[in-house]
Scaffold this motif. Structure first.
Motif, PDB file in Angstrom:
ATOM      1  N   GLU A  83      36.318  33.736  30.032  1.00  0.00           N
ATOM      2  CA  GLU A  83      36.612  34.919  29.220  1.00  0.00           C
ATOM      3  C   GLU A  83      38.103  34.856  28.878  1.00  0.00           C
ATOM      4  O   GLU A  83      38.943  35.004  29.779  1.00  0.00           O
ATOM      5  N   ALA A 139      32.015  43.800  29.201  1.00  0.00           N
ATOM      6  CA  ALA A 139      31.859  43.004  27.981  1.00  0.00           C
ATOM      7  C   ALA A 139      30.410  42.655  27.674  1.00  0.00           C
ATOM      8  O   ALA A 139      30.079  42.345  26.533  1.00  0.00           O
ATOM      9  N   LYS A 150      45.067  42.670  45.992  1.00  0.00           N
ATOM     10  CA  LYS A 150      45.721  42.642  47.316  1.00  0.00           C
ATOM     11  C   LYS A 150      44.703  42.776  48.450  1.00  0.00           C
ATOM     12  O   LYS A 150      45.037  42.504  49.606  1.00  0.00           O
TER      13      LYS A 150
HETATM   14  C1  LIG Z   1      35.901  43.557  29.633  1.00  0.00           C
HETATM   15  C2  LIG Z   1      35.839  43.266  31.089  1.00  0.00           C
HETATM   16  C3  LIG Z   1      34.663  42.352  31.376  1.00  0.00           C
HETATM   17  O1  LIG Z   1      34.797  41.143  31.603  1.00  0.00           O
HETATM   18  O2  LIG Z   1      33.533  42.907  31.351  1.00  0.00           O
HETATM   19  C4  LIG Z   1      37.158  42.673  31.582  1.00  0.00           C
HETATM   20  O3  LIG Z   1      37.259  41.646  32.191  1.00  0.00           O
HETATM   21  S1  LIG Z   1      38.522  43.636  31.234  1.00  0.00           S
HETATM   22  C5  LIG Z   1      39.872  42.765  31.978  1.00  0.00           C
HETATM   23  C6  LIG Z   1      41.100  43.600  32.026  1.00  0.00           C
HETATM   24  N1  LIG Z   1      40.960  44.750  32.930  1.00  0.00           N
HETATM   25  C7  LIG Z   1      41.401  44.767  34.190  1.00  0.00           C
HETATM   26  O4  LIG Z   1      42.042  43.832  34.658  1.00  0.00           O
HETATM   27  C8  LIG Z   1      41.140  46.039  34.974  1.00  0.00           C
HETATM   28  C9  LIG Z   1      41.569  45.970  36.403  1.00  0.00           C
HETATM   29  N2  LIG Z   1      43.001  45.636  36.520  1.00  0.00           N
HETATM   30  C10 LIG Z   1      43.940  46.544  36.870  1.00  0.00           C
HETATM   31  O5  LIG Z   1      43.641  47.709  37.151  1.00  0.00           O
HETATM   32  C11 LIG Z   1      45.349  46.050  36.904  1.00  0.00           C
HETATM   33  O6  LIG Z   1      45.470  44.911  36.050  1.00  0.00           O
HETATM   34  C12 LIG Z   1      45.883  45.687  38.312  1.00  0.00           C
HETATM   35  C13 LIG Z   1      45.068  44.575  38.958  1.00  0.00           C
HETATM   36  C14 LIG Z   1      45.848  46.938  39.223  1.00  0.00           C
HETATM   37  C15 LIG Z   1      47.312  45.189  38.176  1.00  0.00           C
HETATM   38  O7  LIG Z   1      48.008  46.131  37.432  1.00  0.00           O
HETATM   39  P1  LIG Z   1      49.558  45.920  37.087  1.00  0.00           P
HETATM   40  O8  LIG Z   1      49.761  44.544  36.561  1.00  0.00           O
HETATM   41  O9  LIG Z   1      50.016  47.066  36.257  1.00  0.00           O
HETATM   42  O10 LIG Z   1      50.186  46.149  38.483  1.00  0.00           O
HETATM   43  P2  LIG Z   1      51.347  45.447  39.213  1.00  0.00           P
HETATM   44  O11 LIG Z   1      52.163  44.579  38.332  1.00  0.00           O
HETATM   45  O12 LIG Z   1      52.035  46.529  39.928  1.00  0.00           O
HETATM   46  O13 LIG Z   1      50.566  44.532  40.229  1.00  0.00           O
HETATM   47  C16 LIG Z   1      50.373  44.867  41.565  1.00  0.00           C
HETATM   48  C17 LIG Z   1      50.307  43.563  42.325  1.00  0.00           C
HETATM   49  O14 LIG Z   1      49.092  42.878  41.941  1.00  0.00           O
HETATM   50  C18 LIG Z   1      49.413  41.600  41.411  1.00  0.00           C
HETATM   51  N3  LIG Z   1      48.486  41.313  40.313  1.00  0.00           N
HETATM   52  C19 LIG Z   1      48.426  41.929  39.130  1.00  0.00           C
HETATM   53  N4  LIG Z   1      47.469  41.408  38.374  1.00  0.00           N
HETATM   54  C20 LIG Z   1      46.905  40.426  39.121  1.00  0.00           C
HETATM   55  C21 LIG Z   1      45.864  39.512  38.884  1.00  0.00           C
HETATM   56  N5  LIG Z   1      45.199  39.497  37.743  1.00  0.00           N
HETATM   57  N6  LIG Z   1      45.535  38.639  39.854  1.00  0.00           N
HETATM   58  C22 LIG Z   1      46.203  38.650  41.044  1.00  0.00           C
HETATM   59  N7  LIG Z   1      47.211  39.501  41.323  1.00  0.00           N
HETATM   60  C23 LIG Z   1      47.550  40.368  40.361  1.00  0.00           C
HETATM   61  C24 LIG Z   1      50.841  41.711  40.937  1.00  0.00           C
HETATM   62  O15 LIG Z   1      51.450  40.437  40.908  1.00  0.00           O
HETATM   63  C25 LIG Z   1      51.436  42.611  41.995  1.00  0.00           C
HETATM   64  O16 LIG Z   1      51.733  41.867  43.133  1.00  0.00           O
HETATM   65  P3  LIG Z   1      53.200  41.824  43.772  1.00  0.00           P
HETATM   66  O17 LIG Z   1      53.490  43.272  44.082  1.00  0.00           O
HETATM   67  O18 LIG Z   1      53.053  40.976  44.994  1.00  0.00           O
HETATM   68  O19 LIG Z   1      54.081  41.252  42.715  1.00  0.00           O
END
Ligand SMILES: C[C@@H](C(=O)O)C(=O)SCCNC(=O)CCNC(=O)[C@H](O)C(C)(C)COP(=O)(O)OP(=O)(O)OC[C@H]1O[C@@H](n2cnc3c(N)ncnc32)[C@H](O)[C@@H]1OP(=O)(O)O
Ligand SMILES: [Co+2]
Length: 162
Positions: A83, A139, A150
């Motif tokens: 994706e 999707a 985490k």
């Molecule tokens: C359409 C659907 C589908 O397939 O059906 C999809 O996929 S939609 C795909 C898009 N939607 C999503 O991703 C929804 C869920 N994601 C979220 O809610 C968010 O992206 C978070 C995962 C909470 C991260 O949010 P954000 O980047 O604003 O927060 P942040 O920078 O404070 O990150 C908090 C900590 O998590 C880490 N972090 C952030 N994104 C990460 C990832 N993708 N993989 C691994 N670690 C990750 C950061 O480095 C940080 O670690 P450190 O503090 O150690 O630096």
């Protein structure tokens, strides 16, 4: 495939006909197949061209999913999909990731589950944080839920109702 299925020839034979994990004893839900691996990309046209024109894969059209804050392109791989994700809108959940990973990178894995609501109840009880109050339609038109990276060894995990 569940790791437990590979420990003996007999279990391996069973796993060939029963690809789903057996699940946790006493638990009412099971983990299924890898649905997709998501890659966040800074340039969707370039990434699509890489998979379609250079690597020869079948790719979908670009689809905007405003409720998820992303554009998606799916790359067919036979046994699973990629994706490709690009931010849509000001509050895209992948904006921060792309700021830290300017060339893009692996963003999440998506695994199917046979009962997403049961999985969520169970995982919450085990202190694994979910990233929305309730499942959202993903999707593929099915409910999905994200688990905090985490709490999953640094990997953002998406569960999708099979
Ligand atoms: C359409 C659907 C589908 O397939 O059906 C999809 O996929 S939609 C795909 C898009 N939607 C999503 O991703 C929804 C869920 N994601 C979220 O809610 C968010 O992206 C978070 C995962 C909470 C991260 O949010 P954000 O980047 O604003 O927060 P942040 O920078 O404070 O990150 C908090 C900590 O998590 C880490 N972090 C952030 N994104 C990460 C990832 N993708 N993989 C691994 N670690 C990750 C950061 O480095 C940080 O670690 P450190 O503090 O150690 O630096
Ligand atoms: Co996804």
């Amino acid at each position: 495939m569940c790791v437990r299925h590979t420990c003996s020839p007999m279990l391996r034979a069973i796993s060939n006909s029963t690809p789903l994990c057996q699940g946790i004893p006493g638990s009412v839900w099971k983990l299924g197949r890898l649905n997709h691996i998501a890659i966040a990309v800074p340039d969707m046209e370039k990434a699509t061209a890489l998979y379609r024109d250079v690597l020869g894969a079948q790719v979908s059209d670009k689809v905007p999913l405003p409720e998820h804050g992303v554009y998606t392109v799916f790359v067919e791989l036979g046994n699973t999909k990629l994706e490709l994700l690009h931010p849509l809108g000001e509050k895209s959940p992948i904006a921060g990731f792309l700021q830290k990973n300017k060339s893009g990178g692996m963003h999440h894995i998506c695994i199917e589950v046979d009962d997403i609501n049961a999985a969520i109840v169970d995982l919450k009880a085990r202190n694994i944080r979910t990233l929305s109050a309730k499942p959202r339609i993903g999707a593929h038109g099915k409910p999905v839920m994200f688990l905090h990276p985490k709490d999953c060894d640094g990997v953002l995990v998406e569960l999708e109702q099979a």
